[in-house]
Motif scaffolding. Structure first.
Motif, short mmCIF file in Angstrom:
data_model
loop_
_atom_site.label_atom_id
_atom_site.label_comp_id
_atom_site.label_asym_id
_atom_site.label_seq_id
_atom_site.Cartn_x
_atom_site.Cartn_y
_atom_site.Cartn_z
N PHE A 115 0.85 -1.18 0.00
CA PHE A 115 0.00 0.00 0.00
C PHE A 115 0.89 1.24 0.00
O PHE A 115 1.58 1.51 0.99
CB PHE A 115 -0.92 0.00 1.22
N PRO A 116 0.90 2.01 -1.08
CA PRO A 116 1.85 3.12 -1.22
C PRO A 116 1.81 4.14 -0.08
O PRO A 116 2.85 4.57 0.39
CB PRO A 116 1.45 3.78 -2.53
N ILE A 117 0.64 4.49 0.39
CA ILE A 117 0.56 5.50 1.46
C ILE A 117 1.09 4.93 2.77
O ILE A 117 1.88 5.58 3.46
CB ILE A 117 -0.88 6.02 1.61
N ALA A 118 0.69 3.71 3.09
CA ALA A 118 1.19 3.07 4.32
C ALA A 118 2.71 2.89 4.25
O ALA A 118 3.42 3.15 5.23
CB ALA A 118 0.51 1.73 4.54
N SER A 124 9.05 6.94 6.10
CA SER A 124 9.40 8.30 6.54
C SER A 124 9.36 8.44 8.05
O SER A 124 10.17 9.16 8.62
CB SER A 124 8.51 9.34 5.85
N THR A 125 8.45 7.72 8.70
CA THR A 125 8.38 7.80 10.17
C THR A 125 9.60 7.14 10.81
O THR A 125 10.23 7.74 11.69
CB THR A 125 7.10 7.13 10.68
N VAL A 126 9.94 5.95 10.37
CA VAL A 126 11.05 5.23 10.99
C VAL A 126 12.39 5.88 10.65
O VAL A 126 13.19 6.18 11.52
CB VAL A 126 11.04 3.74 10.60
N THR A 175 12.79 13.29 7.26
CA THR A 175 11.46 12.75 7.04
C THR A 175 11.01 12.99 5.61
O THR A 175 10.48 12.10 4.95
CB THR A 175 10.46 13.34 8.05
N VAL A 176 11.25 14.20 5.10
CA VAL A 176 10.91 14.51 3.71
C VAL A 176 11.79 13.68 2.76
O VAL A 176 11.30 13.12 1.78
CB VAL A 176 11.05 16.02 3.43
#
Length: 100
Positions: free
Chosen positions: A25-28, A34-36, A71-72
């Motif tokens: 799933f691209p968004i997940a 980015s979070t990790v 993150t970005v």
């Protein structure tokens, strides 16, 4: 610090390991990467180490900038990371953003 690494490992497992395999799933996938890579590894570890050595919490604009930038940067990586794995993902019938 152990809690942050355990969280990263758990989220990474959800990302990669069937049957969940959130990389489909691209968004997940983008949010996890980015979070990790961006937030947990920079902001989280920095402040966890400060706490471990007994230094009180205090906002640091340099750490905030680095965590935001990474993150970005990790979000861009999340979009392009599957390109080298297209053949393998297709062979194992893993539908990622790149194989669609």
């Amino acid at each position: 610090i152990f809690g942050l690494y355990a969280l990263g490992l758990s989220v990474g497992g959800l990302y990669s390991v069937p049957p969940v395999q959130l990389k489909r799933f691209p968004i997940a996938a983008g949010l996890i990467i980015s979070t990790v890579r961006g937030f947990l590894l920079n902001f989280g570890v920095y402040y966890a180490v400060r706490e471990a050595i007994g230094v009180p919490f205090q906002w640091n604009p340099v750490v905030t900038f680095i965590a935001s930038f990474m993150t970005v940067f990790a979000a861009v990586i999340a979009v392009t990371k599957d390109l080298p794995d297209v053949a393998g993902d297709a062979a194992y019938k893993v539908k990622t953003f790149a194989t669609r």
